[in-house]
Motif scaffolding. Structure first.
Motif, PDB file in Angstrom:
ATOM      1  N   UNK A  16       0.813  -1.206   0.000  1.00 22.80           N
ATOM      2  CA  UNK A  16       0.000   0.000   0.000  1.00 22.80           C
ATOM      3  C   UNK A  16       0.841   1.247   0.000  1.00 22.80           C
ATOM      4  N   UNK A  17       0.253   2.302   0.488  1.00 22.48           N
ATOM      5  CA  UNK A  17       0.887   3.612   0.451  1.00 22.48           C
ATOM      6  C   UNK A  17       2.067   3.683   1.415  1.00 22.48           C
ATOM      7  N   UNK A  18       3.072   4.423   1.001  1.00 24.23           N
ATOM      8  CA  UNK A  18       4.219   4.642   1.874  1.00 24.23           C
ATOM      9  C   UNK A  18       4.183   6.043   2.474  1.00 24.23           C
ATOM     10  N   UNK A  19       3.049   6.753   2.284  1.00 23.78           N
ATOM     11  CA  UNK A  19       2.927   8.103   2.824  1.00 23.78           C
ATOM     12  C   UNK A  19       2.883   8.050   4.348  1.00 23.78           C
ATOM     13  N   UNK A  20       3.344   9.119   4.962  1.00 23.93           N
ATOM     14  CA  UNK A  20       3.320   9.170   6.424  1.00 23.93           C
ATOM     15  C   UNK A  20       1.892   9.376   6.912  1.00 23.93           C
ATOM     16  N   UNK A  21       1.628   8.809   8.057  1.00 27.63           N
ATOM     17  CA  UNK A  21       0.299   8.954   8.643  1.00 27.63           C
ATOM     18  C   UNK A  21       0.116  10.380   9.144  1.00 27.63           C
ATOM     19  N   UNK A  22      -1.090  10.882   9.069  1.00 32.52           N
ATOM     20  CA  UNK A  22      -1.388  12.211   9.592  1.00 32.52           C
ATOM     21  C   UNK A  22      -2.473  12.094  10.652  1.00 32.52           C
ATOM     22  N   UNK A  23      -2.426  12.983  11.582  1.00 32.90           N
ATOM     23  CA  UNK A  23      -3.406  12.961  12.656  1.00 32.90           C
ATOM     24  C   UNK A  23      -4.708  13.591  12.159  1.00 32.90           C
ATOM     25  N   UNK A  24      -5.794  12.861  12.311  1.00 32.33           N
ATOM     26  CA  UNK A  24      -7.082  13.372  11.865  1.00 32.33           C
ATOM     27  C   UNK A  24      -7.752  14.188  12.960  1.00 32.33           C
ATOM     28  N   UNK A  25      -8.508  15.182  12.526  1.00 36.46           N
ATOM     29  CA  UNK A  25      -9.256  15.997  13.468  1.00 36.46           C
ATOM     30  C   UNK A  25     -10.366  15.150  14.072  1.00 36.46           C
ATOM     31  N   UNK A  26     -10.565  15.189  15.379  1.00 38.46           N
ATOM     32  CA  UNK A  26     -11.611  14.377  15.985  1.00 38.46           C
ATOM     33  C   UNK A  26     -12.993  14.840  15.527  1.00 38.46           C
ATOM     34  N   UNK A  27     -13.892  13.907  15.420  1.00 36.16           N
ATOM     35  CA  UNK A  27     -15.261  14.209  15.009  1.00 36.16           C
ATOM     36  C   UNK A  27     -15.976  14.924  16.146  1.00 36.16           C
ATOM     37  N   UNK A  28     -16.594  16.056  15.821  1.00 35.49           N
ATOM     38  CA  UNK A  28     -17.278  16.833  16.842  1.00 35.49           C
ATOM     39  C   UNK A  28     -18.661  16.326  17.174  1.00 35.49           C
ATOM     40  N   UNK A  29     -19.185  15.421  16.387  1.00 33.71           N
ATOM     41  CA  UNK A  29     -20.513  14.889  16.649  1.00 33.71           C
ATOM     42  C   UNK A  29     -21.564  15.992  16.596  1.00 33.71           C
ATOM     43  N   UNK A  30     -22.497  15.955  17.544  1.00 34.78           N
ATOM     44  CA  UNK A  30     -23.564  16.965  17.536  1.00 34.78           C
ATOM     45  C   UNK A  30     -23.052  18.333  17.955  1.00 34.78           C
TER      46      UNK A  30
END
Length: 60
Positions: A16-30
């Motif tokens: 698969x991809x060799x790109x570095x992982x990035x931190x995702x913004x947490x889901x704010x929900x409601x």
């Protein structure tokens, strides 16, 4: 052919991809849009208060 077992705690090899992982913004929900919820609460409170004001005026 079967794949070799990977010892616990180790990451198995993958394609698969060799790109570095990035931190995702947490889901704010409601709570993603707090201004909308603030307006809904304020409008609801005004309607609720208006009911009692109308009752008090009608008793005069």
């Amino acid at each position: 052919m079967t794949e070799p077992l990977v010892p616990p705690g180790e990451t198995p090899p993958v394609e698969g991809s060799t790109a570095e992982a990035h931190e995702e913004r947490p889901d704010g929900g409601i709570w993603e849009h707090p201004r909308i919820w603030t307006w809904i609460i304020l409008i609801g409170a005004a309607i609720f208060a208006g009911y009692f004001v109308a009752r008090a005026v009608s008793m005069m």
